[in-house]
Design a protein around this motif. Structure first.
Motif, PDB file in Angstrom:
ATOM      1  N   TYR A 205       0.845  -1.200   0.000  1.00 12.30           N
ATOM      2  CA  TYR A 205       0.000   0.000   0.000  1.00 12.30           C
ATOM      3  C   TYR A 205       0.878   1.247   0.000  1.00 12.30           C
ATOM      4  CZ  TYR A 205      -2.992  -3.689   1.882  1.00 12.30           C
ATOM      5  OH  TYR A 205      -3.655  -4.862   2.089  1.00 12.30           O
ATOM      6  N   SER A 207       0.251   4.134  -1.314  1.00  9.53           N
ATOM      7  CA  SER A 207      -0.435   5.428  -1.341  1.00  9.53           C
ATOM      8  C   SER A 207      -1.902   5.255  -0.947  1.00  9.53           C
ATOM      9  CB  SER A 207      -0.344   5.989  -2.770  1.00  9.53           C
ATOM     10  OG  SER A 207      -1.210   7.078  -2.929  1.00  9.53           O
ATOM     11  N   CYS A 211      -5.924   2.119  -2.673  1.00  6.98           N
ATOM     12  CA  CYS A 211      -7.277   1.588  -2.458  1.00  6.98           C
ATOM     13  C   CYS A 211      -8.358   2.570  -2.903  1.00  6.98           C
ATOM     14  CB  CYS A 211      -7.492   1.273  -0.986  1.00  6.98           C
ATOM     15  SG  CYS A 211      -6.498  -0.104  -0.385  1.00  6.98           S
ATOM     16  N   HIS A 212      -8.108   3.867  -2.643  1.00 12.05           N
ATOM     17  CA  HIS A 212      -9.162   4.848  -2.928  1.00 12.05           C
ATOM     18  C   HIS A 212      -9.135   5.318  -4.379  1.00 12.05           C
ATOM     19  CE1 HIS A 212     -10.554   4.972   1.165  1.00 12.05           C
ATOM     20  NE2 HIS A 212      -9.362   5.258   1.640  1.00 12.05           N
ATOM     21  N   ILE A 229     -14.949   0.094  -2.499  1.00 15.31           N
ATOM     22  CA  ILE A 229     -14.976   1.185  -1.523  1.00 15.31           C
ATOM     23  C   ILE A 229     -15.700   2.349  -2.194  1.00 15.31           C
ATOM     24  CG2 ILE A 229     -13.584   2.774  -0.135  1.00 15.31           C
ATOM     25  CD1 ILE A 229     -11.307   0.738  -0.223  1.00 15.31           C
ATOM     26  N   LYS A 239     -22.117  11.384   2.375  1.00 10.52           N
ATOM     27  CA  LYS A 239     -22.022  10.894   3.751  1.00 10.52           C
ATOM     28  C   LYS A 239     -20.582  10.865   4.254  1.00 10.52           C
ATOM     29  CE  LYS A 239     -25.239   7.599   2.861  1.00 10.52           C
ATOM     30  NZ  LYS A 239     -25.704   6.233   2.908  1.00 10.52           N
ATOM     31  N   PHE A 241     -17.107  11.619   5.851  1.00  9.08           N
ATOM     32  CA  PHE A 241     -16.588  12.425   6.963  1.00  9.08           C
ATOM     33  C   PHE A 241     -17.707  13.026   7.813  1.00  9.08           C
ATOM     34  CE2 PHE A 241     -13.946  13.024   3.114  1.00  9.08           C
ATOM     35  CZ  PHE A 241     -12.919  12.153   3.453  1.00  9.08           C
ATOM     36  N   LYS A 246     -15.904   6.892  13.103  1.00  7.86           N
ATOM     37  CA  LYS A 246     -15.436   6.124  11.962  1.00  7.86           C
ATOM     38  C   LYS A 246     -14.259   6.827  11.281  1.00  7.86           C
ATOM     39  CE  LYS A 246     -16.491   4.508   7.398  1.00  7.86           C
ATOM     40  NZ  LYS A 246     -17.276   4.690   6.185  1.00  7.86           N
ATOM     41  N   ASP A 254      -5.526   3.677   8.341  1.00  8.11           N
ATOM     42  CA  ASP A 254      -4.991   3.872   6.990  1.00  8.11           C
ATOM     43  C   ASP A 254      -3.675   4.649   6.999  1.00  8.11           C
ATOM     44  OD1 ASP A 254      -7.148   2.459   6.145  1.00  8.11           O
ATOM     45  OD2 ASP A 254      -8.265   4.156   5.323  1.00  8.11           O
ATOM     46  N   LEU A 259       1.551   5.267   5.736  1.00  6.01           N
ATOM     47  CA  LEU A 259       2.670   6.140   6.104  1.00  6.01           C
ATOM     48  C   LEU A 259       3.554   5.531   7.199  1.00  6.01           C
ATOM     49  CD1 LEU A 259       0.565   9.426   6.350  1.00  6.01           C
ATOM     50  CD2 LEU A 259       1.833   8.612   4.357  1.00  6.01           C
ATOM     51  N   TYR A 271      -6.869  16.635   4.419  1.00  6.25           N
ATOM     52  CA  TYR A 271      -7.425  15.532   3.625  1.00  6.25           C
ATOM     53  C   TYR A 271      -8.924  15.743   3.401  1.00  6.25           C
ATOM     54  CZ  TYR A 271      -8.325  10.608   2.351  1.00  6.25           C
ATOM     55  OH  TYR A 271      -8.689   9.455   1.714  1.00  6.25           O
TER      56      TYR A 271
HETATM   57  C1  HEC Z   1      -5.728  -0.853   2.201  1.00  4.60           C
HETATM   58  C2  HEC Z   1      -6.687  -0.026   1.506  1.00  4.60           C
HETATM   59  C3  HEC Z   1      -6.753   1.418   1.917  1.00  4.60           C
HETATM   60  C4  HEC Z   1      -5.749   2.357   1.835  1.00  4.60           C
HETATM   61  C5  HEC Z   1      -4.344   2.174   1.285  1.00  4.60           C
HETATM   62  C6  HEC Z   1      -6.302   3.587   2.360  1.00  4.60           C
HETATM   63  N1  HEC Z   1      -7.600   3.398   2.746  1.00  4.60           N
HETATM   64 FE1  HEC Z   1      -8.800   4.752   3.603  1.00  4.60          FE
HETATM   65  N2  HEC Z   1     -10.314   3.394   3.656  1.00  4.60           N
HETATM   66  C7  HEC Z   1     -10.229   2.088   3.266  1.00  4.60           C
HETATM   67  C8  HEC Z   1     -11.446   1.396   3.570  1.00  4.60           C
HETATM   68  C9  HEC Z   1     -11.742  -0.074   3.299  1.00  4.60           C
HETATM   69  C10 HEC Z   1     -12.317   2.350   4.160  1.00  4.60           C
HETATM   70  C11 HEC Z   1     -13.695   2.090   4.736  1.00  4.60           C
HETATM   71  C12 HEC Z   1     -14.766   1.979   3.720  1.00  4.60           C
HETATM   72  C13 HEC Z   1     -15.375   3.307   3.384  1.00  4.60           C
HETATM   73  O1  HEC Z   1     -15.318   4.232   4.192  1.00  4.60           O
HETATM   74  O2  HEC Z   1     -15.946   3.394   2.302  1.00  4.60           O
HETATM   75  C14 HEC Z   1     -11.569   3.595   4.188  1.00  4.60           C
HETATM   76  C15 HEC Z   1     -12.057   4.755   4.692  1.00  4.60           C
HETATM   77  C16 HEC Z   1     -11.296   5.893   4.942  1.00  4.60           C
HETATM   78  C17 HEC Z   1     -11.752   7.027   5.684  1.00  4.60           C
HETATM   79  C18 HEC Z   1     -13.153   7.201   6.317  1.00  4.60           C
HETATM   80  C19 HEC Z   1     -13.938   8.273   5.612  1.00  4.60           C
HETATM   81  C20 HEC Z   1     -15.334   8.417   6.141  1.00  4.60           C
HETATM   82  O3  HEC Z   1     -16.146   9.001   5.437  1.00  4.60           O
HETATM   83  O4  HEC Z   1     -15.624   7.954   7.236  1.00  4.60           O
HETATM   84  C21 HEC Z   1     -10.714   7.909   5.748  1.00  4.60           C
HETATM   85  C22 HEC Z   1     -10.688   9.230   6.462  1.00  4.60           C
HETATM   86  C23 HEC Z   1      -9.629   7.331   5.010  1.00  4.60           C
HETATM   87  N3  HEC Z   1     -10.008   6.105   4.521  1.00  4.60           N
HETATM   88  C24 HEC Z   1      -8.405   7.937   4.825  1.00  4.60           C
HETATM   89  C25 HEC Z   1      -7.331   7.350   4.158  1.00  4.60           C
HETATM   90  C26 HEC Z   1      -6.040   7.993   3.991  1.00  4.60           C
HETATM   91  C27 HEC Z   1      -5.696   9.381   4.485  1.00  4.60           C
HETATM   92  C28 HEC Z   1      -5.261   7.119   3.312  1.00  4.60           C
HETATM   93  C29 HEC Z   1      -3.823   7.321   2.916  1.00  4.60           C
HETATM   94  C30 HEC Z   1      -2.919   7.772   3.955  1.00  4.60           C
HETATM   95  C31 HEC Z   1      -6.058   5.925   3.082  1.00  4.60           C
HETATM   96  N4  HEC Z   1      -7.300   6.106   3.593  1.00  4.60           N
HETATM   97  C32 HEC Z   1      -5.599   4.775   2.455  1.00  4.60           C
HETATM   98  C33 HEC Z   1      -9.136   1.492   2.701  1.00  4.60           C
HETATM   99  C34 HEC Z   1      -7.903   2.085   2.478  1.00  4.60           C
END
Ligand code: HEC
Length: 278
Positions: A205, A207, A211-212, A229, A239, A241, A246, A254, A259, A271
């Motif tokens: 992972y 960055s 995933c996003h 996702i 919806k 943040f 959560k 994450d 990081l 962010y």
């Molecule tokens: C391994 C996969 C993956 C990576 C890499 C990843 N995320 Fe996520 N993230 C997810 C998943 C799964 C969810 C939960 C599902 C959702 O909220 O739709 C999520 C949800 C979030 C949420 C919740 C948002 C909300 O509306 O509640 C935040 C904040 C977030 N990620 C920030 C980050 C940041 C900042 C990074 C990079 C530093 C990052 N993510 C990298 C998989 C990942």
């Protein structure tokens, strides 16, 4: 219940259904998503209520639900009415239910939109036929009722429409407080840099985009589990943040993953600011 009261109830119900459908239809846009959801549930509730009303209504009375017939065999109401009502209310019900289900199964989104669109045309056809048959009588009453219901629903739903934004603002305000004295506002640009940064803490992972995906308005996919996702941009997913617990939990997890450390309050606010700007 006597027939007059049943008619009154029926008219109120009609206003509630028509008003709810129209509010849902015109608020389908992302900016008014919360109001759209509220009025969608309202429509489904109204349909369920109609079935319940049929149970309390007198046999053969205004609230009874006649089985749509194919012929004019028996005297009474034109069978066209029953068919029109059944198709229209059925269409709205399925449109509402697919809308609710689309939250869990995004693939239903297209079906939901198609049904809503078709229902609107049915509503217009329904209004035109009624206007033609009754030549203005009754139509004014129905319109008056629907307009009143429209306002009532808009008033009821208004707080919901602002609730999501208020919740997100509160979360950002919390990060701003945590950021401390030197804090000079969140920056969508820094948020973007964080989102797109390539890191070495974890080979799988690199960055946030792993995933996003690089486009915050697009659906993401978990790099390991393959699970979908939802988009992270607020415009594509209102919806986002809004649930403080959560948001914190995911930032913790994450940031640690990508990081190899926790994110600072400023980074979290940046962010969110970036995702709000997309
Ligand atoms: C391994 C996969 C993956 C990576 C890499 C990843 N995320 Fe996520 N993230 C997810 C998943 C799964 C969810 C939960 C599902 C959702 O909220 O739709 C999520 C949800 C979030 C949420 C919740 C948002 C909300 O509306 O509640 C935040 C904040 C977030 N990620 C920030 C980050 C940041 C900042 C990074 C990079 C530093 C990052 N993510 C990298 C998989 C990942």
């Amino acid at each position: 219940m006597n027939a007059r009261w049943e008619f009154r109830l029926l008219r109120l119900w009609h206003a509630a259904l028509a008003g709810g459908f129209l509010v849902a239809y015109v608020t389908a846009d992302e900016d008014t998503y919360a109001m759209h959801v509220f009025s969608g549930y309202w429509v489904v509730g109204a349909v369920v209520l109609r079935l319940a009303l049929a149970l309390v209504g007198s046999a053969g009375g205004p609230l009874a639900l006649p089985k749509p017939r194919l012929t004019w065999a028996k005297p009474g109401r034109n069978p066209l009415f029953a068919w029109m009502a059944a198709i229209l209310v059925g269409g709205m019900a399925v449109a509402g239910v697919t809308g609710i289900a689309a939250d869990v199964i995004p693939a239903l989104e297209d079906l939901h939109e198609g049904l809503a669109e078709a229902s609107l045309w049915l509503v217009l056809a329904h209004a035109a036929i009624i206007a033609w048959i009754f030549q203005g009588r009754r139509v004014r009453e129905m319109l008056k009722g629907s307009t009143a219901a429209l306002f009532a629903i808009a008033l009821l739903a208004a707080p919901a429409a602002f609730a999501a934004d208020a919740a997100r603002d509160a979360i950002k305000a919390g990060y701003a407080r945590q950021a401390g004295p030197g804090f000079a506002g969140f920056s969508p640009e820094r948020g973007r840099a964080l989102f797109e940064s390539k890191n070495t803490a974890s080979p799988d992972y690199a960055s946030c985009t792993t995933c996003h995906t690089a486009d915050p308005t697009a659906d993401g996919r978990h790099a390991k589990t393959g699970r979908a996702i939802k988009p992270v941009a607020v415009s594509a997913n209102p919806k986002r943040f809004t649930d403080a617990a959560k948001v914190e939990e995911r930032f913790d997890r994450d940031c640690q993953t990508v990081l190899g450390r926790v994110c600072s309050a400023t980074e979290k606010g940046d962010y969110i600011a970036y995702m709000e700007s997309k």
